[in-house]
Design a protein around this motif. Structure first.
Motif, PDB file in Angstrom:
ATOM      1  N   ASN A 243       0.864  -1.171   0.000  1.00 49.10           N
ATOM      2  CA  ASN A 243       0.000   0.000   0.000  1.00 49.10           C
ATOM      3  C   ASN A 243       0.905   1.227   0.000  1.00 49.10           C
ATOM      4  OD1 ASN A 243      -1.784  -2.118   1.830  1.00 49.10           O
ATOM      5  ND2 ASN A 243      -2.995  -0.893   0.428  1.00 49.10           N
ATOM      6  N   ASN A 244       1.233   1.730  -1.209  1.00 50.07           N
ATOM      7  CA  ASN A 244       2.135   2.861  -1.316  1.00 50.07           C
ATOM      8  C   ASN A 244       1.474   4.135  -0.826  1.00 50.07           C
ATOM      9  OD1 ASN A 244       3.925   1.091  -2.470  1.00 50.07           O
ATOM     10  ND2 ASN A 244       3.420   1.680  -4.577  1.00 50.07           N
ATOM     11  N   PHE A 245       2.275   4.990  -0.201  1.00 52.37           N
ATOM     12  CA  PHE A 245       1.742   6.201   0.405  1.00 52.37           C
ATOM     13  C   PHE A 245       1.051   7.087  -0.607  1.00 52.37           C
ATOM     14  CE2 PHE A 245       2.363  10.683   1.674  1.00 52.37           C
ATOM     15  CZ  PHE A 245       1.598  10.680   2.833  1.00 52.37           C
ATOM     16  N   ASN A 246       1.559   7.138  -1.824  1.00 50.94           N
ATOM     17  CA  ASN A 246       1.000   8.075  -2.801  1.00 50.94           C
ATOM     18  C   ASN A 246       0.785   7.407  -4.148  1.00 50.94           C
ATOM     19  OD1 ASN A 246      -0.005  10.674  -3.067  1.00 50.94           O
ATOM     20  ND2 ASN A 246       1.807  11.382  -4.147  1.00 50.94           N
ATOM     21  N   GLN A 247       0.204   6.186  -4.127  1.00 52.13           N
ATOM     22  CA  GLN A 247       0.120   5.410  -5.356  1.00 52.13           C
ATOM     23  C   GLN A 247      -1.098   5.752  -6.201  1.00 52.13           C
ATOM     24  OE1 GLN A 247      -0.491   1.232  -4.542  1.00 52.13           O
ATOM     25  NE2 GLN A 247      -1.658   1.679  -2.695  1.00 52.13           N
ATOM     26  N   PHE A 248      -2.073   6.474  -5.678  1.00 48.63           N
ATOM     27  CA  PHE A 248      -3.280   6.760  -6.438  1.00 48.63           C
ATOM     28  C   PHE A 248      -3.483   8.259  -6.601  1.00 48.63           C
ATOM     29  CE2 PHE A 248      -4.270   2.413  -5.110  1.00 48.63           C
ATOM     30  CZ  PHE A 248      -4.558   1.890  -6.363  1.00 48.63           C
ATOM     31  N   GLN A 249      -4.516   8.616  -7.335  1.00 44.45           N
ATOM     32  CA  GLN A 249      -4.765   9.996  -7.715  1.00 44.45           C
ATOM     33  C   GLN A 249      -4.759  10.918  -6.494  1.00 44.45           C
ATOM     34  OE1 GLN A 249      -8.248  10.371 -10.185  1.00 44.45           O
ATOM     35  NE2 GLN A 249      -8.014   8.290 -10.948  1.00 44.45           N
ATOM     36  N   THR A 250      -3.725  11.749  -6.438  1.00 49.54           N
ATOM     37  CA  THR A 250      -3.614  12.665  -5.307  1.00 49.54           C
ATOM     38  C   THR A 250      -4.796  13.631  -5.279  1.00 49.54           C
ATOM     39  OG1 THR A 250      -1.210  12.526  -5.386  1.00 49.54           O
ATOM     40  CG2 THR A 250      -2.161  14.423  -4.244  1.00 49.54           C
ATOM     41  N   LYS A 251      -5.215  14.090  -6.458  1.00 50.25           N
ATOM     42  CA  LYS A 251      -6.335  15.029  -6.517  1.00 50.25           C
ATOM     43  C   LYS A 251      -7.597  14.411  -5.932  1.00 50.25           C
ATOM     44  CE  LYS A 251      -9.113  17.723  -9.794  1.00 50.25           C
ATOM     45  NZ  LYS A 251      -9.316  18.082 -11.215  1.00 50.25           N
ATOM     46  N   LYS A 252      -7.869  13.155  -6.279  1.00 58.22           N
ATOM     47  CA  LYS A 252      -9.063  12.500  -5.772  1.00 58.22           C
ATOM     48  C   LYS A 252      -8.995  12.302  -4.272  1.00 58.22           C
ATOM     49  CE  LYS A 252     -12.082   8.578  -6.823  1.00 58.22           C
ATOM     50  NZ  LYS A 252     -12.288   7.402  -7.707  1.00 58.22           N
ATOM     51  N   ARG A 253      -7.825  11.969  -3.750  1.00 59.11           N
ATOM     52  CA  ARG A 253      -7.680  11.779  -2.306  1.00 59.11           C
ATOM     53  C   ARG A 253      -7.876  13.088  -1.563  1.00 59.11           C
ATOM     54  NH1 ARG A 253      -2.132   8.590  -1.530  1.00 59.11           N
ATOM     55  NH2 ARG A 253      -2.645   8.977   0.667  1.00 59.11           N
ATOM     56  N   ILE A 254      -7.330  14.162  -2.106  1.00 61.69           N
ATOM     57  CA  ILE A 254      -7.495  15.470  -1.456  1.00 61.69           C
ATOM     58  C   ILE A 254      -8.964  15.889  -1.479  1.00 61.69           C
ATOM     59  CG2 ILE A 254      -6.936  17.925  -1.633  1.00 61.69           C
ATOM     60  CD1 ILE A 254      -4.162  17.083  -2.654  1.00 61.69           C
ATOM     61  N   MET A 255      -9.644  15.642  -2.597  1.00 64.78           N
ATOM     62  CA  MET A 255     -11.067  15.972  -2.689  1.00 64.78           C
ATOM     63  C   MET A 255     -11.880  15.157  -1.681  1.00 64.78           C
ATOM     64  SD  MET A 255     -11.569  16.262  -6.830  1.00 64.78           S
ATOM     65  CE  MET A 255     -13.345  16.352  -6.668  1.00 64.78           C
TER      66      MET A 255
END
Length: 409
Positions: A243-255
């Motif tokens: 489970n990488n710390f930043n492996q998926f869409q950063t924009k979606k996670r912030i939203m």
């Protein structure tokens, strides 16, 4: 192999239903823990239910789904054993089998090698025990978690940003997210050909990240944490189980971090997983079942249909098979014995039979030892319909096709 392909087809349909259910009803909700459990539960049901058969005897007529079409017999006229079928020319079914097996072996090998590489790299790395988990430090790592290990490229103790990363990865460890990922990797190996399973893996990994982000923002400023996500943008380290710390869409996670919490009424959407589960049970596991007792009695042949798929036109031979069947008798006794007479009343064979409800397959064994299988297409109090594939060599060439036999009680 026919059963395998039937299973893969049904399970793939179930996986598609699960994906659509999540995409339409669950993706925008902030009930991450409930979403994770629901997604994993429905996915497990999709891949397991096609392996089971729940029988229902309360309907008068059975609508049977085909399981095994590799059945070879032409009543009283054409006989073909498994060796004859194996000698058939290489066809598209054989090609599909080969392609699937190659893909399966490749996927499983990749899975095993990936696990070995991960453990090997961890074993060579520096380790620090902290609380319930172990920090593993290696320059190849990006911030990630693997079972009870937190993987880091470096560990500047006391650094505020790394404390947020540690908290994030500790959530993955505490909630057992690596087991989820490993489960998806196994499913992906089996359904390597299905693009939907890759999309479902992405959805599950996103839920993992949303869960971890949610707990971090309970202790740290969402704004500061969002900046950290942007700062930590990096490439994947190539280890698929983490489970990488930043492996998926950063924009979606912030939203999602700044999204208003879903209200309690919206939680009722998860109840719709119950009818979806019932639908999958009905589609994949419920046979309008018949048992051996339903087949006992004397059946009179009424219709003979031959759909030819290969070879020259041998109408006279087909008509001979029809004459043997129509008006002939198939007698299935309670003690498991059976006999067949032709339309002219002559004994055409006797022996034993057995019936398998899982697949609705009737298998007869003649006194000479010849074993034949029939797929039961439908059965009622008055009518029995069977279907089987046939193949034989003749002086004019190979003849192959499908025979459908209809009987009246």
């Amino acid at each position: 192999m026919v059963f395998l392909f039937t299973y893969l087809l049904e399970a793939s349909l179930g996986i598609l239903l699960v994906f659509l259910f999540y995409k339409i009803l669950m993706e925008d909700l902030t009930f991450f823990s409930l979403g994770r459990v629901t997604l994993l539960g429905l996915l497990s049901a999709a891949v397991l239910l096609p392996l089971f058969s729940f029988e229902f005897q309360w309907l008068g007529e059975s609508a049977i789904r085909p399981i095994n079409n590799s059945l070879n017999w032409m009543e009283g006229q054409v006989n073909s054993d498994s060796s004859t079928l194996e000698n058939r020319s290489f066809n598209w079914v054989s090609i599909l089998q080969l392609v699937y097996i190659i893909g399966l072996i490749y996927s499983i090998s990749k899975l095993v090698i990936g696990l070995f590489k991960t453990w090997n790299l961890i074993s060579k790395s520096q380790k620090l025990k902290t609380g319930d988990h172990v920090i593993v430090i290696h320059e190849r790592f990006i911030p990630a978690s693997f079972f009870n290990y937190i993987l880091l490229p470096e560990y500047p103790e006391g650094n505020q940003e790394f404390n947020q990363i540690l908290l994030h990865e500790s959530v993955h460890i505490r909630k057992g997210h690596t087991w989820d990922v490993l489960f998806l990797q196994v499913i992906k190996s089996i359904f390597w050909f299905n693009p939907v399973i890759y999309a479902l893996e992405k959805q599950l990994r996103e839920i993992h990240e949303f869960q971890a982000d949610q707990e971090v923002t309970n202790s740290y400023s969402p704004i500061a944490y969002s900046r950290l996500l942007l700062k930590q943008l990096s490439k994947d380290c190539g280890l698929q189980f983490m489970n990488n710390f930043n492996q998926f869409q950063t924009k979606k996670r912030i939203m999602m971090m700044n999204k208003s919490k879903s209200n309690a009424i919206q939680k009722n959407r998860f109840l719709l997983s119950i009818p979806l589960l019932a639908l999958m049970i009905g589609l994949f596991s419920c046979d309008m079942a018949i048992n051996q007792a339903d087949l006992t009695g004397t059946w009179t042949g009424t219709d003979f249909q031959f759909e030819q798929s290969e070879g020259p036109d041998l109408s006279a031979m087909i008509e001979g098979g029809r004459a043997l069947h129509e008006g002939g008798k198939l007698t299935l006794n309670e003690d498991g014995t059976m006999s067949i007479t032709s339309g002219q009343g002559e004994m055409n064979g006797s022996g034993t039979y057995r019936f398998y409800t899982n697949g609705n397959i009737l298998i007869t064994t003649m006194d000479g030892g010849e074993e034949t299988s029939y797929e039961v297409i439908s059965l009622s109090e008055e009518e029995l319909v069977t279907k089987h594939d046939v193949a034989m060599d003749t002086p004019m060439g190979k003849v192959a096709g499908t025979i459908t036999l209809t009987y009246k009680r």
